[in-house]
Design an enzyme around this catalytic site. Sequence first.
Site, PDB file in Angstrom:
ATOM      1  N   GLY A 152       0.813  -1.209   0.000  1.00  0.00           N
ATOM      2  CA  GLY A 152       0.000   0.000   0.000  1.00  0.00           C
ATOM      3  C   GLY A 152       0.843   1.252   0.000  1.00  0.00           C
ATOM      4  N   ASN A 153       0.203   2.365   0.290  1.00  0.00           N
ATOM      5  CA  ASN A 153       0.929   3.638   0.357  1.00  0.00           C
ATOM      6  C   ASN A 153       0.261   4.525   1.407  1.00  0.00           C
ATOM      7  OD1 ASN A 153      -1.095   5.481  -1.024  1.00  0.00           O
ATOM      8  ND2 ASN A 153      -0.838   3.890  -2.575  1.00  0.00           N
ATOM      9  N   ARG A 154       0.851   5.687   1.661  1.00  0.00           N
ATOM     10  CA  ARG A 154       0.413   6.525   2.778  1.00  0.00           C
ATOM     11  C   ARG A 154      -0.655   7.544   2.410  1.00  0.00           C
ATOM     12  NH1 ARG A 154       3.972   5.231   6.751  1.00  0.00           N
ATOM     13  NH2 ARG A 154       6.112   4.796   6.122  1.00  0.00           N
ATOM     14  N   SER A 155      -1.283   7.425   1.269  1.00  0.00           N
ATOM     15  CA  SER A 155      -2.306   8.415   0.909  1.00  0.00           C
ATOM     16  C   SER A 155      -3.501   8.328   1.856  1.00  0.00           C
ATOM     17  CB  SER A 155      -2.775   8.171  -0.524  1.00  0.00           C
ATOM     18  OG  SER A 155      -3.832   9.060  -0.824  1.00  0.00           O
ATOM     19  N   ALA A 181      -3.634   7.747  -5.091  1.00  0.00           N
ATOM     20  CA  ALA A 181      -2.275   7.222  -5.222  1.00  0.00           C
ATOM     21  C   ALA A 181      -2.410   5.762  -5.648  1.00  0.00           C
ATOM     22  CB  ALA A 181      -1.536   7.341  -3.899  1.00  0.00           C
TER      23      ALA A 181
END
Length: 228
Positions: free
Chosen positions: A33-36, A100
Site C-alpha cells: 500500500g501507500n500513505r495516501s 495514489a
Amino acid sequence: ALVTDRPQDLAGRHVVVSAGGTREPIDPVRFLGNRSSGRQGVALARTAYARGARVTLVAANIDVPVPAGADVVRAETGAELRDAVRAAAKDADVVVMAAAVADFRPRTSAESKIKKVAGGAGPVLELVETVDILAELAHERLRADQVVVGFAAETGDDTGSVLEHGRAKALRKGADLLVVNAVGGGRGFGTEANDVTILDGSGAVVGTAAGSKDEVADAVWDAVVERV
Ligand code: CTP
Ligand code: CA
C-alpha cells in the site's frame, strides 16, 4: 468560505474524483500500500459538490469520512479503481485522478497466508507494472470534450527541480491539467496543507495554490472551469 458562498460554476457537470491509496494483495492478510489519506480527493469531491457538480467519488481505502452529496464507489486495488473510474468516466465532464495508485503489484497473490519457515530465507516478491489509469484516460478519451486532471507528488533531486519533474510528467501523461504537489519537509502526504502548481498539458503554469486542501481543490476547479 461557506459552502453557499461558492459560485455554481460546475452546475450541470458530472465530475469523477478518485481518492485514497490502492492496496495490492500479497496474500489474504497482507498488501502493498501507500500513505495516501484521501484528504485531497475528498476535498475535491466536497468543493465540486459545493460548486454545483454531480460528483462520483471513487474511494480507495480513505482515512477520512466521505463528503455529503457525493455518490461513493469503493475500490481496493488499482484494477478495481481502474474499472470504477472508467465506468463513471463514460458520462463525465471531468475526471480527476487524485488517488495514489500502485505502480507495481505482486504478480500473484497467495491463496493462503504465507508462513514463516524458521531459519529459512524470506520470500521474494515478484512485482509487475500496473496500468497507468490517468495516461490511459488521457490518451483514449472516453468522451471528446472531457477534462482529464492528474496529480503528481514530486521532490526535487539532482536530476531536476519539483517543477522540472512536473513538466516532464505533464508532457508524458497527456492530461489537460497536472497538479504538481511539492512533498517532503512536512508538506503533502497525510498533512493538512498543500503547496501546488497547476500545469497544462504542455507544462505551462496555469495556477498556483498554497494552503488547505479545500483551497487547493478550489484552485483546481477554477482551472477546470476555464476548460469545460
Ligand atoms: N496514476 C494512475 N495510474 C497509475 C499510477 C498513477 O492513474 N498506475 C495517476 C495518479 O493518480 C496521478 C498521476 O498518475 O494522478 C501521477 O502519479 P505519479 O505516481 O506521480 O506518476 P507516475 O507516472 O506513476 O510516476 P512516478 O514514477 O513518479 O511514480
Ligand atoms: Ca507512481
